[in-house]
Design a protein around this motif. Sequence first.
Motif, short mmCIF file in Angstrom:
data_model
loop_
_atom_site.label_atom_id
_atom_site.label_comp_id
_atom_site.label_asym_id
_atom_site.label_seq_id
_atom_site.Cartn_x
_atom_site.Cartn_y
_atom_site.Cartn_z
N SER A 36 3.93 -84.84 48.61
CA SER A 36 3.67 -84.19 49.56
C SER A 36 4.21 -83.93 50.41
O SER A 36 4.83 -84.50 51.50
N ILE A 37 4.95 -82.38 50.27
CA ILE A 37 5.52 -82.26 51.68
C ILE A 37 4.58 -80.93 52.14
O ILE A 37 4.35 -80.25 51.71
N GLN A 38 4.92 -81.35 53.82
CA GLN A 38 4.02 -80.31 54.91
C GLN A 38 5.53 -79.78 55.73
O GLN A 38 6.18 -80.94 55.92
N THR A 39 5.66 -78.62 56.01
CA THR A 39 6.68 -77.84 56.61
C THR A 39 6.33 -76.91 57.56
O THR A 39 4.88 -76.39 58.04
N LEU A 40 6.55 -78.05 59.26
CA LEU A 40 5.60 -77.61 60.58
C LEU A 40 6.80 -77.00 61.54
O LEU A 40 7.89 -77.69 62.17
N GLU A 55 7.09 -85.87 54.88
CA GLU A 55 6.97 -86.30 52.90
C GLU A 55 6.01 -87.44 53.07
O GLU A 55 6.73 -88.18 53.58
N TYR A 56 5.11 -87.34 52.10
CA TYR A 56 4.18 -88.19 51.84
C TYR A 56 4.49 -88.48 50.45
O TYR A 56 4.25 -87.85 49.76
N ILE A 85 9.39 -81.88 58.98
CA ILE A 85 9.50 -81.14 57.38
C ILE A 85 9.05 -83.42 57.04
O ILE A 85 9.12 -84.16 57.54
N ALA A 139 -0.01 -81.48 62.24
CA ALA A 139 0.29 -82.04 61.14
C ALA A 139 -1.16 -82.11 60.36
O ALA A 139 -2.05 -82.82 60.72
N THR A 140 -1.05 -81.74 58.86
CA THR A 140 -2.21 -82.57 58.30
C THR A 140 -2.08 -84.40 57.95
O THR A 140 -0.53 -83.91 57.18
#
Length: 234
Positions: free
Chosen positions: A27-31, A201-202, A199, A42-43
């Motif tokens: 699971s990737i999120q970009t902040l 990365e979970y 970025i 951040a989530t």
Amino acid sequence: MFHRRLILPLVLLLGAAPSVVHASSLSIQTLSFGGVVDSIGATRFDPTLGTLDSVGVTINGVLTASGMAPPVAGTAGPYLFAVSVEQRFGASAADLFAFGSPAQFRLDGVSAAAGQPFTLVVPFTYTFTFTSLSDILGFVLPGFSGPTVPPVTVNGRRADFAGDPAVPGLITLTHVGTGVAVTGPVPVVTSVSSQGAMILEYRYTPADPSVPEPATALLLTGGLWFVVRRRRAS
């Protein structure tokens, strides 16, 4: 009803089938971040999805320092000056991670003797990953480019990133800039800021075991086909 002689091969096939093993999901999120001081939200990883295996962090950005290099009376030649900047990610116990020591930048510039405004720019990158080892140590060693002196460690654990996704986790970004005299007067620093992206990365092992591995599904299908064929032949 299946013939009794066909039950044993099927049982052996089912017993030989490997247990369900899930590959790690991602699971990737970009902040985005920016400014002199920024609180980056951040989530958090949702524990109901499975077991969090690792947290990878990549930070890419550009550091900008602006100000005025003063004039020098009685000389027409240019002079050298510098700006020293301390940059820190994380500053409180509420942060998801924190630099163990600030990253330090030295931005060198040249000014005319008459003085002039300046804008100095340098890109930077940090990379690090929290794993089971960092859970024991409490920190990781970062990879980096850009800072003159990088952070020695980055403090954090995987558990810091897990929790209720509706409650954001935070990473605080702060800058402190000062002018440095080299061959002329001390420059006046009026602004220091960063712009960039972080970025997260979970990597995790999913909790839902309902989907079998392809090899397992193939073995089960082959076993059923074998049983049906033997029954028709008899």
